[in-house]
Motif scaffolding. Sequence first.
Motif, PDB file in Angstrom:
ATOM      1  N   MET A 162       0.830  -1.212   0.000  1.00 45.26           N
ATOM      2  CA  MET A 162       0.000   0.000   0.000  1.00 45.26           C
ATOM      3  C   MET A 162       0.861   1.257   0.000  1.00 45.26           C
ATOM      4  O   MET A 162       1.861   1.330   0.699  1.00 45.26           O
ATOM      5  N   LEU A 163       0.436   2.248  -0.775  1.00 39.76           N
ATOM      6  CA  LEU A 163       1.076   3.558  -0.737  1.00 39.76           C
ATOM      7  C   LEU A 163       0.555   4.337   0.464  1.00 39.76           C
ATOM      8  O   LEU A 163       1.322   4.781   1.311  1.00 39.76           O
ATOM      9  N   VAL A 164      -0.761   4.527   0.541  1.00 41.42           N
ATOM     10  CA  VAL A 164      -1.388   5.210   1.665  1.00 41.42           C
ATOM     11  C   VAL A 164      -2.598   4.380   2.075  1.00 41.42           C
ATOM     12  O   VAL A 164      -3.458   4.047   1.271  1.00 41.42           O
ATOM     13  N   TYR A 165      -2.637   4.055   3.346  1.00 39.07           N
ATOM     14  CA  TYR A 165      -3.715   3.241   3.910  1.00 39.07           C
ATOM     15  C   TYR A 165      -4.435   4.066   4.968  1.00 39.07           C
ATOM     16  O   TYR A 165      -3.808   4.596   5.872  1.00 39.07           O
ATOM     17  N   VAL A 166      -5.738   4.216   4.822  1.00 39.01           N
ATOM     18  CA  VAL A 166      -6.546   4.985   5.778  1.00 39.01           C
ATOM     19  C   VAL A 166      -7.501   4.021   6.443  1.00 39.01           C
ATOM     20  O   VAL A 166      -8.212   3.285   5.782  1.00 39.01           O
TER      21      VAL A 166
END
Length: 194
Positions: free
Chosen positions: A190-194
């Motif tokens: 993942m690049l950005v996980y929210v």
Amino acid sequence: SELQSYREREWDRRINGFWFYNNGKPVYITGVHYFYMAHWFIDIGFPGFRIPNLHLFYFWQYCVEDPNCFGIVEVTRRRDGKSYRAACIQYEATSRTKRKHSGIQSKDEESAQTFFDVHIVQPFTELELMFKPTIDTDKGDMPKKVLRMFKSSSKTASLAVRDKNRKKKDLRSKIDYRASGEKLYDGKKMLVYV
């Protein structure tokens, strides 16, 4: 030429940040903070300048640049804007990076979809074209479960869309969502996980 100058200026500020005077004091805001305030349309319009946001975006930039940082956990009161900030951070990074996957996870599928629809898709639809990468419109113009930054390739895409997409390169990145569960994003980079 005026439009091109505007595009270049806004892209420069998105990448490098921006200095301005706040009550006579010079203040630097990071690129993603500038993008958030100037281009990320939220439920009340464009967000204004707030000192707590300045500190959060400084901290986020520190985390991005620190190879030993795995992210942040933000704890605030409700209705503080953390979902819009997180979505903007996620979109901003993913929409200018090739072949990356970013994801949203929430307590259930419905909550994850609501986050995606309200905090990613709605602001995305308000963005200026210069900040919208080519997206896959095979299943319609509004992303439903995934924002795929791919060229439309199916026969259902109109000829106009296919011709427009031939001229643009696609990022091949995406933002999607899932319900909570310990293995739903297991093994995914993942690049950005929210």
